[in-house]
Design a protein around this motif. Structure first.
Motif, short mmCIF file in Angstrom:
data_model
loop_
_atom_site.label_atom_id
_atom_site.label_comp_id
_atom_site.label_asym_id
_atom_site.label_seq_id
_atom_site.Cartn_x
_atom_site.Cartn_y
_atom_site.Cartn_z
N VAL A 26 0.48 -1.21 -0.01
CA VAL A 26 0.24 0.04 -0.10
C VAL A 26 0.86 1.59 -0.25
CG1 VAL A 26 -1.29 1.43 1.29
CG2 VAL A 26 -1.62 -1.07 0.99
N ASP A 27 1.69 0.92 0.95
CA ASP A 27 3.08 2.40 1.10
C ASP A 27 3.43 3.14 -0.37
OD1 ASP A 27 2.36 2.75 3.65
OD2 ASP A 27 3.80 1.95 4.44
N SER A 28 3.96 1.78 -1.28
CA SER A 28 5.07 1.77 -2.31
C SER A 28 4.20 1.21 -2.86
CB SER A 28 6.10 0.60 -2.14
OG SER A 28 4.88 -1.06 -2.25
N GLY A 29 2.45 1.92 -3.80
CA GLY A 29 1.68 1.31 -4.86
C GLY A 29 2.37 -0.20 -5.82
N LEU A 30 2.69 -0.27 -5.49
CA LEU A 30 3.79 -1.78 -5.78
C LEU A 30 2.82 -3.01 -5.58
CD1 LEU A 30 7.11 -1.70 -5.80
CD2 LEU A 30 5.52 -0.71 -7.69
N SER A 31 2.44 -3.88 -6.34
CA SER A 31 2.06 -5.15 -6.36
C SER A 31 3.05 -6.17 -5.50
CB SER A 31 1.62 -6.14 -7.26
OG SER A 31 3.03 -6.60 -8.25
N ALA A 32 2.67 -7.56 -4.68
CA ALA A 32 3.12 -8.10 -3.32
C ALA A 32 5.01 -8.50 -4.74
CB ALA A 32 3.17 -9.19 -3.41
N PRO A 33 4.13 -9.14 -6.27
CA PRO A 33 5.53 -9.72 -6.94
C PRO A 33 6.80 -7.90 -6.97
CG PRO A 33 3.41 -10.71 -7.30
CD PRO A 33 3.82 -9.61 -6.56
N ARG A 34 6.22 -7.35 -7.50
CA ARG A 34 6.72 -6.28 -7.80
C ARG A 34 7.36 -5.90 -6.57
NH1 ARG A 34 5.66 -5.23 -12.72
NH2 ARG A 34 2.91 -5.78 -13.29
N LEU A 35 7.39 -5.56 -5.48
CA LEU A 35 8.00 -5.11 -4.23
C LEU A 35 8.92 -6.06 -3.98
CD1 LEU A 35 7.81 -3.54 -2.13
CD2 LEU A 35 6.41 -4.93 -0.75
N LEU A 36 9.22 -7.42 -4.23
CA LEU A 36 9.55 -8.26 -3.71
C LEU A 36 11.11 -8.48 -4.53
CD1 LEU A 36 7.39 -11.38 -2.05
CD2 LEU A 36 8.59 -9.17 -1.00
N LEU A 37 10.89 -8.55 -5.64
CA LEU A 37 11.59 -7.96 -6.85
C LEU A 37 12.43 -7.06 -6.42
CD1 LEU A 37 12.78 -9.93 -9.73
CD2 LEU A 37 11.00 -7.80 -10.87
N SER A 38 11.89 -5.36 -6.51
CA SER A 38 12.62 -4.68 -5.96
C SER A 38 13.69 -5.08 -4.84
CB SER A 38 11.78 -3.04 -6.44
OG SER A 38 11.59 -4.01 -4.52
N CYS A 39 13.11 -5.91 -3.85
CA CYS A 39 14.20 -6.05 -2.73
C CYS A 39 15.03 -6.73 -2.56
CB CYS A 39 13.22 -5.79 -1.86
SG CYS A 39 11.74 -4.39 -1.17
N GLY A 40 15.07 -7.16 -3.54
CA GLY A 40 15.88 -9.31 -4.40
C GLY A 40 15.70 -10.01 -3.31
N ALA A 41 14.46 -10.40 -3.61
CA ALA A 41 13.87 -11.48 -3.15
C ALA A 41 13.82 -12.69 -4.39
CB ALA A 41 12.46 -11.89 -2.38
N LEU A 42 13.49 -11.87 -5.01
CA LEU A 42 13.02 -13.11 -6.83
C LEU A 42 14.69 -12.38 -7.93
CD1 LEU A 42 9.67 -12.27 -7.37
CD2 LEU A 42 11.15 -15.03 -6.86
N ALA A 43 15.04 -13.41 -8.33
CA ALA A 43 16.66 -13.26 -9.18
C ALA A 43 15.92 -11.53 -9.98
CB ALA A 43 17.27 -13.96 -10.10
N SER A 44 15.25 -12.55 -10.33
CA SER A 44 14.49 -12.52 -12.06
C SER A 44 12.65 -12.79 -12.09
CB SER A 44 14.98 -13.22 -13.05
OG SER A 44 14.48 -14.07 -13.33
N SER A 45 11.71 -11.88 -12.78
CA SER A 45 10.63 -12.42 -13.22
C SER A 45 10.24 -13.54 -13.78
CB SER A 45 10.12 -11.55 -14.45
OG SER A 45 10.71 -11.55 -15.22
N TYR A 46 11.42 -14.54 -14.01
CA TYR A 46 11.59 -15.48 -14.54
C TYR A 46 11.60 -16.41 -13.26
CZ TYR A 46 13.10 -20.15 -15.55
OH TYR A 46 13.07 -21.76 -15.89
N ASP A 47 11.79 -15.94 -11.78
CA ASP A 47 11.53 -16.88 -10.77
C ASP A 47 10.64 -16.79 -10.18
OD1 ASP A 47 14.73 -17.99 -11.15
OD2 ASP A 47 14.87 -16.51 -9.46
N PHE A 48 9.87 -15.75 -10.66
CA PHE A 48 8.14 -15.98 -10.09
C PHE A 48 7.91 -16.54 -10.57
CE2 PHE A 48 4.01 -13.71 -11.26
CZ PHE A 48 3.79 -14.16 -9.52
N HIS A 49 7.48 -16.95 -12.22
CA HIS A 49 6.63 -18.06 -12.93
C HIS A 49 7.05 -19.34 -12.94
CE1 HIS A 49 4.61 -14.59 -14.84
NE2 HIS A 49 6.02 -13.95 -15.37
N TYR A 50 8.43 -19.20 -12.71
CA TYR A 50 8.70 -20.71 -12.51
C TYR A 50 8.39 -21.48 -11.14
CZ TYR A 50 12.49 -25.15 -12.23
OH TYR A 50 12.61 -25.54 -12.48
#
Length: 635
Positions: free
Chosen positions: A186-210
């Motif tokens: 809510v504070d950042s205006g980002l969805s959970a996947p986008r926020l976690l991607l920006s925080c380095g939780a995911l190496a790339s968008s590919y990791d999110f889908h796989y």
């Protein structure tokens, strides 16, 4: 005269306008007139004014030590006015009484309400438990706030890192980690996947889908548990053939191979050889449990998840230079390509070559088979099999029809990093229905049809693909497949990659060796395996399509494509010319299906896997009669 009263769980004050003994007409501090039951009146007073009373009582209530109040009050139930008098040591003023009331009312953990204006102190054990719970909530709130702050600042809290798959794909909103993530979104205006991607939780968008696919279908991971290894069968006859396979370069599960042997007196003996993992382990074994759970190899661009462990695949794959156990179908063919005899055998087959598409297709293609094949190894065998495949196709009433369709192949070089993460994608194009495609497809269709008939004639159940009225389904009863033009069709040619084929291979071997079948007639387990396979196979296919779409977007971004060409499929739906990406273009004016248009790609989204493009111009309209031939139309 003024009154303090309770309404809707809140305390209010007002001026008495009329006293009717059991009811009062009161004007509150906001000028609203209300009718009160006298039982709802907490306090009657003459001074100060209603608004002043509330303001002063609220201020004084904040100064009262709730722990001291709990310690000095008795264990019995009491009225707030009596307690106020005891606490003050004199007849309390209206403000003092109201302050005690407000303070007691604000601390339900310390004082339990027993009626209008009446309270009882909480027992010590209950109070301690409640205070511990309150402290826990306070600490949890502090932890949530800390995690929220870290996420908004672009840092990944370890608590959320440990819960990453659940946070992304199946969040439990009662957990503090998820509450922090939602607050940060809510504070950042980002969805959970986008926020976690920006925080380095995911190496790339590919990791999110796989990883989402793994979370849903492989929650325990893709590694295989320890099981007893497969065993190579002993004492099988060795075929006197030289078999070869035809596959693309990435194929490791080589299920099928062919052989061509001249017959005495003319003609040939054509061998269709299928890898036989069913000889290496039985139904009910640990390896069967693995295959039954996975049901199929999962394919996606750049990777795959095999149905069977690598050591099993390597034991039974039809690799060149090895003698491999196989189930073989032999066709005795005359010089005129008439099939005059068929025989199925379980045997050891020597594999002398693994031919690859990229090596063979330049010399064995639609042009060369009609204009004359150049000299190359396996020319005679491939030419004969191509001629036989053409005859088999015509015999099904399905000659031709796919030669103008394009198949796209995906390959990913994981050693290359791009701006979107690891992986550089290449997308190749090849005509569907090439001589190699037709050769393999027709011989596999014939084998699957023949073995389906064998099971049916023997009274042994199998798993069949049937089609009627345009609908394809699976069944345990032999039934026509109208799309293929065959009486029955039992998938049997890919036992390393599909559980249905493995099941059918067990059944076929039981017929050929005269042993009890793995699945008896009317087997409930066979029906369950069929149902599970249909559902799982469809989900795997949907995942593969989704990942191909994802890599199409990566391809666009790799090449920095702005302007692209596309073919109109229907209404505002187009397919790009260079890659198999289909999407909607809202700005596309009404076009004839089959028209070629130029578009400008304005935005691609790798998490939502969406593309936005605008219409630029019409390049060409289809020739008359080409629309129906190509199958375009509005839907």
């Amino acid at each position: 005269m003024f009154v303090l009263y309770e309404e809707d769980g809140a305390f209010k004050a007002g001026t008495i306008l009329a006293d009717n003994e059991t009811t009062l007409q009161v004007e509150n501090t906001h000028g609203k007139r209300v009718k009160l039951k006298r039982a709802n009146v907490m306090l009657e007073f003459r001074e100060p004014g209603p608004a002043d009373l509330l303001a002063r009582a609220e201020a004084d209530a904040e100064a009262l030590d709730i722990e001291f109040l709990w310690e000095v009050c008795g264990d019995e139930e009491f009225a707030f006015a009596d307690f106020a008098a005891e606490y003050q040591g004199h007849t309390p003023t209206a403000v003092e009484s109201a302050a005690v009331l407000l303070r007691l009312h604000s601390a339900p953990i310390w004082f339990h309400r027993k009626g209008k204006g009446r309270f009882r102190k909480a027992p010590a054990d209950i109070l301690q438990a409640a205070l511990a719970g309150l402290e826990k909530k306070r600490q949890q709130a502090a932890a949530i706030e800390h995690m929220r702050t870290e996420l908004v600042a672009g840092r990944l809290p370890p608590e959320i890192a440990a819960l990453l798959p659940q946070a992304l794909y199946r969040p439990d909103r009662n957990r503090p980690e998820i509450k922090a993530l939602e607050a940060a979104c809510v504070d950042s205006g980002l969805s959970a996947p986008r926020l976690l991607l920006s925080c380095g939780a995911l190496a790339s968008s590919y990791d999110f889908h796989y990883n989402r696919f793994l979370f849903e279908h492989f929650p325990e991971g893709t590694s295989f548990p320890a099981v007893e290894p497969a065993t190579l069968p002993q004492s099988l006859p060795r075929a006197e053939v030289a078999a070869f396979s035809i596959d693309d370069a990435s194929t490791t599960e080589i299920d099928d191979a062919f052989s061509v042997t001249p017959r005495a007196g003319g003609g040939w003996r054509i061998g269709i050889h299928i890898a036989a993992p069913a000889l290496g382990f039985a139904r009910g074994s640990g390896l069967d449990a693995i295959a039954r759970r996975r049901l199929s190899t999962v394919y996606m661009p750049g990777s795959k998840i095999t149905m069977l462990p690598d050591e099993v695949v390597q034991t039974f794959t039809l690799a060149e230079g090895r003698d491999c156990p196989a189930v073989s179908l032999y066709l005795d063919v005359t010089p005129g390509l008439a099939i005059v005899g068929e025989e199925s055998r379980v045997e050891i087959v020597p594999i002398v070559a693994n031919l690859r598409h990229h090596d063979i297709e330049p010399v064995f293609n639609d042009e060369t088979v009609h204009s004359g094949l150049p000299d190359f190894p396996w020319k005679q065998e491939l030419s004969l099999l191509w001629d036989l495949a053409t005859v088999l196709e015509a015999g099904r009433g399905k000659a031709g029809g796919n030669e103008d369709r394009i198949d796209f192949g995906f390959s990913v070089d994981w050693n290359v990093d791009t701006a979107d993460g690891p992986g550089h994608v290449s997308i190749s194009r090849r005509l569907r229905g090439s001589p190699m495609d037709k050769l393999v497809a027709e011989l596999m269709i014939h084998a699957n049809m023949t073995w389906g008939k064998l099971l049916d004639a023997s009274g042994i159940p199998g798993l069949y693909r049937a089609q009627g009225g345009g609908k394809v389904r699976m069944t345990t009863v032999a039934a026509p497949h109208e799309g293929l033009g065959v009486d029955c069709y039992a998938w049997s040619s890919s036992p390393l990659r599909r559980y249905v084929d493995l099941v059918n291979q067990w059944q076929i071997i039981s017929v050929l060796q005269g042993t009890p079948p793995a699945f008896a007639p009317k087997s409930a387990e066979l029906m369950a395996a069929m149902r599970d396979f249909e559902l799982t196979y469809a989900e795997y296919a949907e995942f593969q399509r989704g990942m191909e779409r994802y890599w199409c977007l990566r391809w666009l971004r790799q090449h920095g494509r702005g302007e692209v060409e596309a073919t109109v499929l229907r209404e505002n739906v187009v397919r790009l010319t260079e890659i198999p990406l289909v999407f909607r273009v809202p700005s596309l004016p009404l076009q004839i299906p089959g028209s070629r248009v130029k578009l400008f790609v304005e935005h691609t989204d790798l998490l939502d896997v969406e593309v936005e493009a605008r219409f630029v111009q019409t390049l060409a309209e289809p020739e008359p009669g080409a629309i129906a031939e190509a199958g375009f139309g509005f839907a």
